[in-house]
Enzyme design. Structure first.
Site, PDB file in Angstrom:
ATOM      1  N   LYS A  54      13.219  62.051  85.455  1.00 41.46           N
ATOM      2  CA  LYS A  54      14.059  61.317  84.501  1.00 41.46           C
ATOM      3  C   LYS A  54      14.634  60.044  85.148  1.00 41.46           C
ATOM      4  CE  LYS A  54      16.729  60.334  80.978  1.00 41.46           C
ATOM      5  NZ  LYS A  54      16.328  59.926  79.647  1.00 41.46           N
TER       6      LYS A  54
ATOM      7  N   LYS B 134      25.232  54.859  84.625  1.00 42.97           N
ATOM      8  CA  LYS B 134      25.239  56.126  85.382  1.00 42.97           C
ATOM      9  C   LYS B 134      23.836  56.431  85.919  1.00 42.97           C
ATOM     10  CE  LYS B 134      24.346  59.452  82.813  1.00 42.97           C
ATOM     11  NZ  LYS B 134      23.581  60.514  82.259  1.00 42.97           N
TER      12      LYS B 134
HETATM   13  P1  NAP Z   1      27.274  61.473  73.829  1.00 42.81           P
HETATM   14  O1  NAP Z   1      26.933  60.955  72.479  1.00 42.81           O
HETATM   15  O2  NAP Z   1      28.413  60.901  74.571  1.00 42.81           O
HETATM   16  O3  NAP Z   1      27.426  63.058  73.691  1.00 42.81           O
HETATM   17  C1  NAP Z   1      27.966  63.880  74.677  1.00 42.81           C
HETATM   18  C2  NAP Z   1      28.695  64.997  73.979  1.00 42.81           C
HETATM   19  O4  NAP Z   1      29.153  65.926  74.954  1.00 42.81           O
HETATM   20  C3  NAP Z   1      29.919  64.500  73.208  1.00 42.81           C
HETATM   21  O5  NAP Z   1      29.862  64.983  71.880  1.00 42.81           O
HETATM   22  C4  NAP Z   1      31.084  65.105  74.001  1.00 42.81           C
HETATM   23  O6  NAP Z   1      32.196  65.476  73.185  1.00 42.81           O
HETATM   24  C5  NAP Z   1      30.440  66.345  74.574  1.00 42.81           C
HETATM   25  N1  NAP Z   1      31.142  66.829  75.754  1.00 42.81           N
HETATM   26  C6  NAP Z   1      31.458  66.163  76.879  1.00 42.81           C
HETATM   27  N2  NAP Z   1      32.078  66.968  77.741  1.00 42.81           N
HETATM   28  C7  NAP Z   1      32.182  68.162  77.140  1.00 42.81           C
HETATM   29  C8  NAP Z   1      32.755  69.398  77.502  1.00 42.81           C
HETATM   30  N3  NAP Z   1      33.349  69.558  78.690  1.00 42.81           N
HETATM   31  N4  NAP Z   1      32.672  70.426  76.624  1.00 42.81           N
HETATM   32  C9  NAP Z   1      32.074  70.274  75.428  1.00 42.81           C
HETATM   33  N5  NAP Z   1      31.522  69.126  75.008  1.00 42.81           N
HETATM   34  C10 NAP Z   1      31.570  68.079  75.865  1.00 42.81           C
HETATM   35  O7  NAP Z   1      26.024  61.323  74.821  1.00 42.81           O
HETATM   36  P2  NAP Z   1      24.471  61.407  74.461  1.00 42.81           P
HETATM   37  O8  NAP Z   1      23.966  60.029  74.188  1.00 42.81           O
HETATM   38  O9  NAP Z   1      24.215  62.511  73.503  1.00 42.81           O
HETATM   39  O10 NAP Z   1      23.904  61.797  75.911  1.00 42.81           O
HETATM   40  C11 NAP Z   1      24.002  63.116  76.438  1.00 42.81           C
HETATM   41  C12 NAP Z   1      23.121  63.200  77.679  1.00 42.81           C
HETATM   42  O11 NAP Z   1      21.760  62.902  77.303  1.00 42.81           O
HETATM   43  C13 NAP Z   1      23.480  62.189  78.776  1.00 42.81           C
HETATM   44  O12 NAP Z   1      23.288  62.760  80.034  1.00 42.81           O
HETATM   45  C14 NAP Z   1      22.492  61.055  78.536  1.00 42.81           C
HETATM   46  O13 NAP Z   1      22.260  60.318  79.721  1.00 42.81           O
HETATM   47  C15 NAP Z   1      21.266  61.823  78.066  1.00 42.81           C
HETATM   48  N6  NAP Z   1      20.334  61.080  77.196  1.00 42.81           N
HETATM   49  C16 NAP Z   1      20.787  60.304  76.169  1.00 42.81           C
HETATM   50  C17 NAP Z   1      19.859  59.612  75.384  1.00 42.81           C
HETATM   51  C18 NAP Z   1      20.292  58.701  74.251  1.00 42.81           C
HETATM   52  O14 NAP Z   1      19.468  57.923  73.776  1.00 42.81           O
HETATM   53  N7  NAP Z   1      21.528  58.761  73.783  1.00 42.81           N
HETATM   54  C19 NAP Z   1      18.494  59.749  75.634  1.00 42.81           C
HETATM   55  C20 NAP Z   1      18.068  60.584  76.641  1.00 42.81           C
HETATM   56  C21 NAP Z   1      18.993  61.255  77.433  1.00 42.81           C
HETATM   57  P3  NAP Z   1      33.207  64.399  72.515  1.00 42.81           P
HETATM   58  O15 NAP Z   1      32.874  64.457  71.074  1.00 42.81           O
HETATM   59  O16 NAP Z   1      34.568  64.857  72.824  1.00 42.81           O
HETATM   60  O17 NAP Z   1      32.917  63.059  73.167  1.00 42.81           O
END
Ligand code: NAP
Length: 294
Positions: free
Chosen positions: A171, A239
Protein backbone atom coordinates in the site's frame (compact mmCIF):
# COMPACT_ATOMS: atom_id res chain seq x y z
CA UNK A 1 -22.50 -15.79 5.58
CA UNK A 2 -20.60 -14.34 8.52
CA UNK A 3 -21.20 -11.99 11.40
CA UNK A 4 -18.87 -9.10 10.63
CA UNK A 5 -18.03 -6.14 12.88
CA UNK A 6 -16.94 -2.96 11.09
CA UNK A 7 -15.17 -0.32 13.21
CA UNK A 8 -14.76 3.08 11.53
CA UNK A 9 -17.60 4.09 9.22
CA UNK A 10 -16.01 7.01 7.38
CA UNK A 11 -15.65 7.74 3.67
CA UNK A 12 -14.41 4.17 3.07
CA UNK A 13 -15.70 2.12 6.01
CA UNK A 14 -19.38 2.96 5.57
CA UNK A 15 -19.72 1.93 1.90
CA UNK A 16 -17.65 -1.20 2.62
CA UNK A 17 -20.00 -2.10 5.49
CA UNK A 18 -23.03 -1.43 3.26
CA UNK A 19 -21.63 -3.77 0.58
CA UNK A 20 -21.13 -6.49 3.21
CA UNK A 21 -24.80 -6.04 4.20
CA UNK A 22 -25.85 -6.28 0.53
CA UNK A 23 -23.84 -9.51 0.19
CA UNK A 24 -25.99 -11.02 2.98
CA UNK A 25 -23.61 -10.76 5.93
CA UNK A 26 -24.80 -9.86 9.41
CA UNK A 27 -22.98 -6.55 9.89
CA UNK A 28 -22.61 -4.69 13.18
CA UNK A 29 -20.91 -1.31 13.06
CA UNK A 30 -19.27 1.07 15.48
CA UNK A 31 -17.94 4.57 14.79
CA UNK A 32 -16.76 7.41 17.02
CA UNK A 33 -19.58 9.69 15.89
CA UNK A 34 -23.13 8.33 15.99
CA UNK A 35 -24.51 9.78 12.72
CA UNK A 36 -22.45 7.33 10.65
CA UNK A 37 -23.73 4.38 12.71
CA UNK A 38 -27.26 5.59 11.93
CA UNK A 39 -26.45 5.51 8.21
CA UNK A 40 -25.33 1.87 8.48
CA UNK A 41 -28.50 0.98 10.40
CA UNK A 42 -30.67 2.56 7.70
CA UNK A 43 -28.80 0.43 5.14
CA UNK A 44 -29.70 -2.78 6.99
CA UNK A 45 -26.82 -3.15 9.46
CA UNK A 46 -26.85 -3.05 13.25
CA UNK A 47 -25.28 -0.40 15.47
CA UNK A 48 -23.14 -1.10 18.53
CA UNK A 49 -22.59 1.12 21.57
CA UNK A 50 -18.84 0.47 21.68
CA UNK A 51 -16.04 -1.64 20.21
CA UNK A 52 -16.54 -4.44 22.75
CA UNK A 53 -20.23 -4.84 21.88
CA UNK A 54 -19.48 -4.73 18.14
CA UNK A 55 -16.87 -7.49 18.21
CA UNK A 56 -18.08 -9.90 20.89
CA UNK A 57 -19.92 -12.31 18.56
CA UNK A 58 -18.14 -11.46 15.31
CA UNK A 59 -16.31 -14.02 13.19
CA UNK A 60 -14.59 -11.27 11.23
CA UNK A 61 -13.66 -7.80 12.54
CA UNK A 62 -12.87 -5.15 9.94
CA UNK A 63 -11.22 -1.92 11.10
CA UNK A 64 -11.13 1.16 8.84
CA UNK A 65 -9.78 4.11 10.84
CA UNK A 66 -7.33 6.84 9.79
CA UNK A 67 -3.85 6.16 11.22
CA UNK A 68 -1.61 3.86 13.29
CA UNK A 69 -2.54 5.44 16.69
CA UNK A 70 -6.26 5.14 15.79
CA UNK A 71 -5.87 1.42 15.04
CA UNK A 72 -3.98 0.94 18.31
CA UNK A 73 -6.73 2.79 20.19
CA UNK A 74 -9.37 0.49 18.70
CA UNK A 75 -7.62 -2.87 19.14
CA UNK A 76 -5.63 -2.54 22.38
CA UNK A 77 -6.76 -2.12 25.98
CA UNK A 78 -9.63 -3.56 28.00
CA UNK A 79 -12.28 -2.03 25.76
CA UNK A 80 -10.48 -2.96 22.55
CA UNK A 81 -10.88 -5.60 19.85
CA UNK A 82 -8.30 -8.08 21.16
CA UNK A 83 -9.69 -8.19 24.71
CA UNK A 84 -13.27 -8.67 23.53
CA UNK A 85 -13.15 -10.73 20.34
CA UNK A 86 -14.00 -14.42 20.29
CA UNK A 87 -11.01 -16.74 20.24
CA UNK A 88 -10.32 -17.65 16.62
CA UNK A 89 -11.91 -14.50 15.20
CA UNK A 90 -10.25 -12.88 12.20
CA UNK A 91 -9.15 -9.25 12.49
CA UNK A 92 -8.82 -7.58 9.08
CA UNK A 93 -7.28 -4.12 9.26
CA UNK A 94 -8.13 -2.24 6.07
CA UNK A 95 -6.70 1.06 7.39
CA UNK A 96 -3.45 2.31 5.87
CA UNK A 97 -0.88 2.30 8.66
CA UNK A 98 2.85 1.81 9.26
CA UNK A 99 4.01 -1.71 8.27
CA UNK A 100 6.03 -2.07 11.50
CA UNK A 101 2.94 -1.26 13.60
CA UNK A 102 0.96 -3.81 11.61
CA UNK A 103 3.57 -6.51 12.30
CA UNK A 104 3.63 -5.68 16.03
CA UNK A 105 -0.17 -5.69 16.32
CA UNK A 106 -0.41 -9.02 14.45
CA UNK A 107 1.84 -10.57 17.12
CA UNK A 108 -0.27 -9.04 19.92
CA UNK A 109 -3.43 -10.33 18.23
CA UNK A 110 -2.00 -13.86 18.09
CA UNK A 111 -1.32 -13.75 21.85
CA UNK A 112 -5.03 -12.94 22.31
CA UNK A 113 -6.13 -15.81 20.02
CA UNK A 114 -7.10 -13.44 17.19
CA UNK A 115 -5.92 -14.06 13.61
CA UNK A 116 -4.65 -10.84 12.06
CA UNK A 117 -4.52 -9.78 8.44
CA UNK A 118 -3.42 -6.37 7.18
CA UNK A 119 -5.61 -5.60 4.18
CA UNK A 120 -5.23 -1.98 3.06
CA UNK A 121 -7.24 -1.01 0.01
CA UNK A 122 -6.94 1.13 -3.08
CA UNK A 123 -9.66 2.47 -5.37
CA UNK A 124 -10.95 5.42 -3.40
CA UNK A 125 -14.47 6.26 -2.32
CA UNK A 126 -15.82 5.27 -5.73
CA UNK A 127 -14.16 1.84 -5.48
CA UNK A 128 -15.58 1.40 -1.97
CA UNK A 129 -19.10 2.27 -3.17
CA UNK A 130 -18.82 0.00 -6.22
CA UNK A 131 -17.27 -2.86 -4.19
CA UNK A 132 -14.38 -2.92 -6.65
CA UNK A 133 -11.45 -2.11 -4.35
CA UNK A 134 -7.97 -3.51 -4.84
CA UNK A 135 -7.05 -5.24 -1.58
CA UNK A 136 -3.44 -6.11 -0.72
CA UNK A 137 -3.35 -8.63 2.09
CA UNK A 138 -0.55 -9.57 4.49
CA UNK A 139 -0.76 -12.46 6.94
CA UNK A 140 -1.02 -16.26 6.97
CA UNK A 141 -2.19 -17.79 3.66
CA UNK A 142 -4.85 -19.95 5.35
CA UNK A 143 -6.30 -16.94 7.18
CA UNK A 144 -6.42 -15.07 3.87
CA UNK A 145 -8.35 -17.96 2.28
CA UNK A 146 -10.79 -17.98 5.22
CA UNK A 147 -11.73 -14.30 4.86
CA UNK A 148 -11.48 -14.07 1.07
CA UNK A 149 -15.24 -14.74 0.48
CA UNK A 150 -16.13 -11.79 2.72
CA UNK A 151 -13.53 -9.55 1.06
CA UNK A 152 -15.09 -10.37 -2.33
CA UNK A 153 -18.09 -8.26 -1.28
CA UNK A 154 -15.89 -5.15 -1.11
CA UNK A 155 -13.07 -5.82 -3.56
CA UNK A 156 -12.48 -6.69 -7.20
CA UNK A 157 -8.75 -7.47 -7.06
CA UNK A 158 -7.80 -9.29 -3.86
CA UNK A 159 -4.23 -10.53 -3.59
CA UNK A 160 -2.27 -12.19 -0.78
CA UNK A 161 1.13 -10.47 -0.94
CA UNK A 162 3.04 -12.12 1.94
CA UNK A 163 3.33 -12.31 5.73
CA UNK A 164 2.03 -9.76 8.27
CA UNK A 165 2.85 -6.18 7.29
CA UNK A 166 3.34 -6.96 3.58
CA UNK A 167 -0.05 -5.54 2.67
CA UNK A 168 0.95 -2.23 4.25
CA UNK A 169 4.28 -2.21 2.40
CA UNK A 170 2.49 -2.73 -0.92
CA UNK A 171 0.00 0.00 0.00
CA UNK A 172 2.90 2.39 0.72
CA UNK A 173 4.15 1.74 -2.83
CA UNK A 174 0.61 2.37 -4.08
CA UNK A 175 0.51 5.76 -2.36
CA UNK A 176 3.88 6.69 -3.83
CA UNK A 177 2.58 6.01 -7.35
CA UNK A 178 -0.76 7.76 -6.79
CA UNK A 179 0.78 10.94 -5.34
CA UNK A 180 3.38 11.18 -8.09
CA UNK A 181 0.76 10.62 -10.78
CA UNK A 182 -1.55 13.29 -9.36
CA UNK A 183 1.34 15.74 -9.30
CA UNK A 184 2.17 15.07 -12.98
CA UNK A 185 -1.49 15.31 -14.04
CA UNK A 186 -1.76 18.61 -12.13
CA UNK A 187 1.34 19.94 -13.88
CA UNK A 188 0.01 18.82 -17.28
CA UNK A 189 -3.36 20.53 -16.67
CA UNK A 190 -1.83 23.87 -15.63
CA UNK A 191 0.57 23.61 -18.59
CA UNK A 192 -2.27 22.93 -21.05
CA UNK A 193 -4.36 25.81 -19.67
CA UNK A 194 -1.40 28.19 -19.94
CA UNK A 195 -1.27 27.33 -23.65
CA UNK A 196 -5.06 27.81 -23.96
CA UNK A 197 -5.55 24.22 -25.10
CA UNK A 198 -9.06 22.67 -24.79
CA UNK A 199 -8.31 20.66 -21.64
CA UNK A 200 -11.36 18.40 -21.96
CA UNK A 201 -10.23 17.31 -25.45
CA UNK A 202 -6.64 16.98 -24.23
CA UNK A 203 -7.67 14.76 -21.29
CA UNK A 204 -9.68 12.55 -23.67
CA UNK A 205 -6.83 11.93 -26.08
CA UNK A 206 -4.16 11.60 -23.38
CA UNK A 207 -6.27 8.97 -21.63
CA UNK A 208 -6.12 6.77 -24.74
CA UNK A 209 -2.33 6.75 -25.09
CA UNK A 210 0.68 5.76 -23.01
CA UNK A 211 0.00 8.66 -20.64
CA UNK A 212 -3.41 7.12 -19.80
CA UNK A 213 -3.94 6.40 -16.10
CA UNK A 214 -6.69 6.22 -13.47
CA UNK A 215 -6.00 9.72 -12.13
CA UNK A 216 -6.58 11.10 -15.61
CA UNK A 217 -9.78 9.02 -15.90
CA UNK A 218 -11.20 9.74 -12.47
CA UNK A 219 -9.84 13.07 -11.30
CA UNK A 220 -8.63 15.23 -14.18
CA UNK A 221 -12.09 16.64 -14.96
CA UNK A 222 -12.74 17.67 -11.34
CA UNK A 223 -9.22 19.08 -11.09
CA UNK A 224 -9.81 21.14 -14.25
CA UNK A 225 -13.07 22.37 -12.65
CA UNK A 226 -11.18 23.17 -9.39
CA UNK A 227 -13.47 20.88 -7.37
CA UNK A 228 -11.54 19.33 -4.52
CA UNK A 229 -14.21 17.65 -2.37
CA UNK A 230 -12.68 14.51 -0.76
CA UNK A 231 -12.35 11.67 -1.84
CA UNK A 232 -9.05 11.10 -0.20
CA UNK A 233 -7.98 13.86 2.13
CA UNK A 234 -4.61 15.62 1.86
CA UNK A 235 -4.16 14.87 5.60
CA UNK A 236 -4.33 11.13 4.92
CA UNK A 237 -2.01 11.21 1.90
CA UNK A 238 0.47 13.29 3.92
CA UNK A 239 0.37 10.49 6.53
CA UNK A 240 0.96 7.86 3.81
CA UNK A 241 3.89 9.71 2.23
CA UNK A 242 5.43 9.87 5.72
CA UNK A 243 5.06 6.08 5.89
CA UNK A 244 6.65 5.48 2.48
CA UNK A 245 9.55 7.92 2.93
CA UNK A 246 10.38 6.38 6.34
CA UNK A 247 10.12 2.82 4.98
CA UNK A 248 12.29 3.69 1.95
CA UNK A 249 14.92 5.24 4.21
CA UNK A 250 14.84 2.15 6.42
CA UNK A 251 15.46 -0.04 3.35
CA UNK A 252 18.19 2.27 2.00
CA UNK A 253 16.19 2.99 -1.15
CA UNK A 254 16.19 6.41 -2.86
CA UNK A 255 12.77 7.75 -3.87
CA UNK A 256 13.64 11.26 -5.14
CA UNK A 257 10.33 11.97 -6.89
CA UNK A 258 8.39 10.51 -3.99
CA UNK A 259 10.31 12.65 -1.50
CA UNK A 260 9.63 15.80 -3.55
CA UNK A 261 5.93 14.95 -3.82
CA UNK A 262 5.85 14.32 -0.06
CA UNK A 263 7.20 17.85 0.47
CA UNK A 264 4.56 19.32 -1.82
CA UNK A 265 1.77 17.39 -0.04
CA UNK A 266 3.12 18.63 3.32
CA UNK A 267 3.18 22.20 2.03
CA UNK A 268 -0.41 21.95 0.79
CA UNK A 269 -1.45 20.75 4.25
CA UNK A 270 0.57 23.48 6.00
CA UNK A 271 -1.36 26.04 3.96
CA UNK A 272 -4.60 24.83 5.54
CA UNK A 273 -5.76 22.50 2.76
CA UNK A 274 -5.59 19.23 4.74
CA UNK A 275 -9.28 18.48 4.36
CA UNK A 276 -9.31 18.89 0.56
CA UNK A 277 -8.96 15.98 -1.87
CA UNK A 278 -5.34 15.05 -2.66
CA UNK A 279 -5.91 16.22 -6.25
CA UNK A 280 -5.65 19.74 -4.74
CA UNK A 281 -1.90 19.39 -5.42
CA UNK A 282 -2.94 21.39 -8.48
CA UNK A 283 -3.32 24.46 -6.23
CA UNK A 284 0.42 24.36 -5.52
CA UNK A 285 1.32 24.02 -9.20
CA UNK A 286 -0.76 27.12 -9.87
CA UNK A 287 0.92 29.01 -7.04
CA UNK A 288 4.40 28.01 -8.20
CA UNK A 289 3.45 29.16 -11.71
CA UNK A 290 2.09 32.52 -10.58
CA UNK A 291 -1.39 31.52 -11.74
CA UNK A 292 -3.13 31.02 -8.38
CA UNK A 293 -6.92 30.74 -8.63
CA UNK A 294 -7.39 30.76 -4.83
P1 NAP B 1 -12.40 8.96 7.38
O1 NAP B 1 -13.46 9.37 6.43
O2 NAP B 1 -11.74 9.97 8.22
O3 NAP B 1 -13.01 7.79 8.28
C1 NAP B 1 -12.42 7.30 9.44
C2 NAP B 1 -13.52 6.91 10.39
O4 NAP B 1 -12.95 6.29 11.53
C3 NAP B 1 -14.32 8.13 10.87
O5 NAP B 1 -15.70 7.89 10.67
C4 NAP B 1 -13.95 8.20 12.36
O6 NAP B 1 -15.02 8.65 13.19
C5 NAP B 1 -13.65 6.75 12.66
N1 NAP B 1 -12.80 6.59 13.83
C6 NAP B 1 -11.61 7.16 14.08
N2 NAP B 1 -11.14 6.74 15.26
C7 NAP B 1 -12.06 5.92 15.78
C8 NAP B 1 -12.18 5.21 16.98
N3 NAP B 1 -11.21 5.25 17.90
N4 NAP B 1 -13.29 4.45 17.18
C9 NAP B 1 -14.26 4.40 16.26
N5 NAP B 1 -14.23 5.06 15.09
C10 NAP B 1 -13.13 5.82 14.85
O7 NAP B 1 -11.21 8.22 6.61
P2 NAP B 1 -11.30 7.31 5.30
O8 NAP B 1 -11.07 8.17 4.10
O9 NAP B 1 -12.47 6.41 5.37
O10 NAP B 1 -9.95 6.47 5.49
C11 NAP B 1 -9.85 5.39 6.41
C12 NAP B 1 -8.55 4.64 6.13
O11 NAP B 1 -8.58 4.15 4.77
C13 NAP B 1 -7.29 5.51 6.23
O12 NAP B 1 -6.23 4.76 6.76
C14 NAP B 1 -7.01 5.89 4.78
O13 NAP B 1 -5.65 6.19 4.58
C15 NAP B 1 -7.46 4.63 4.06
N6 NAP B 1 -7.91 4.82 2.66
C16 NAP B 1 -8.73 5.85 2.31
C17 NAP B 1 -9.11 5.98 0.97
C18 NAP B 1 -9.99 7.12 0.50
O14 NAP B 1 -10.07 7.34 -0.71
N7 NAP B 1 -10.66 7.85 1.37
C19 NAP B 1 -8.67 5.05 0.02
C20 NAP B 1 -7.89 3.99 0.42
C21 NAP B 1 -7.50 3.87 1.75
P3 NAP B 1 -15.52 10.19 13.24
O15 NAP B 1 -16.83 10.16 12.56
O16 NAP B 1 -15.59 10.56 14.66
O17 NAP B 1 -14.47 11.02 12.51
Amino acid sequence: MSRIAVIGLGIMGLPMAVNLVKAGHDVVGFNRSQDKIDKLVSAGGTGAADVAEAVKDAEIILTMVPDSPDVEAVVLGEEGVFANAKSGAYWVDASTIRPDVSVRLAATAAEAGVKALDAPVSGGEQGAIEGSLSIMVGGAAEDFEAVRPALEAVGGTIVHVGPAGSGQTVKAANQLIVAGTIQLVAEALVFLEAHSVDTEAAIRVLAGGLAGNRILDRKAASMAARTFEPGFRVDLHHKDLGIVTAAAREAGVAIPLGALTAQLMGSLRAQGHGSLDHSALLILVEQLSGRASR
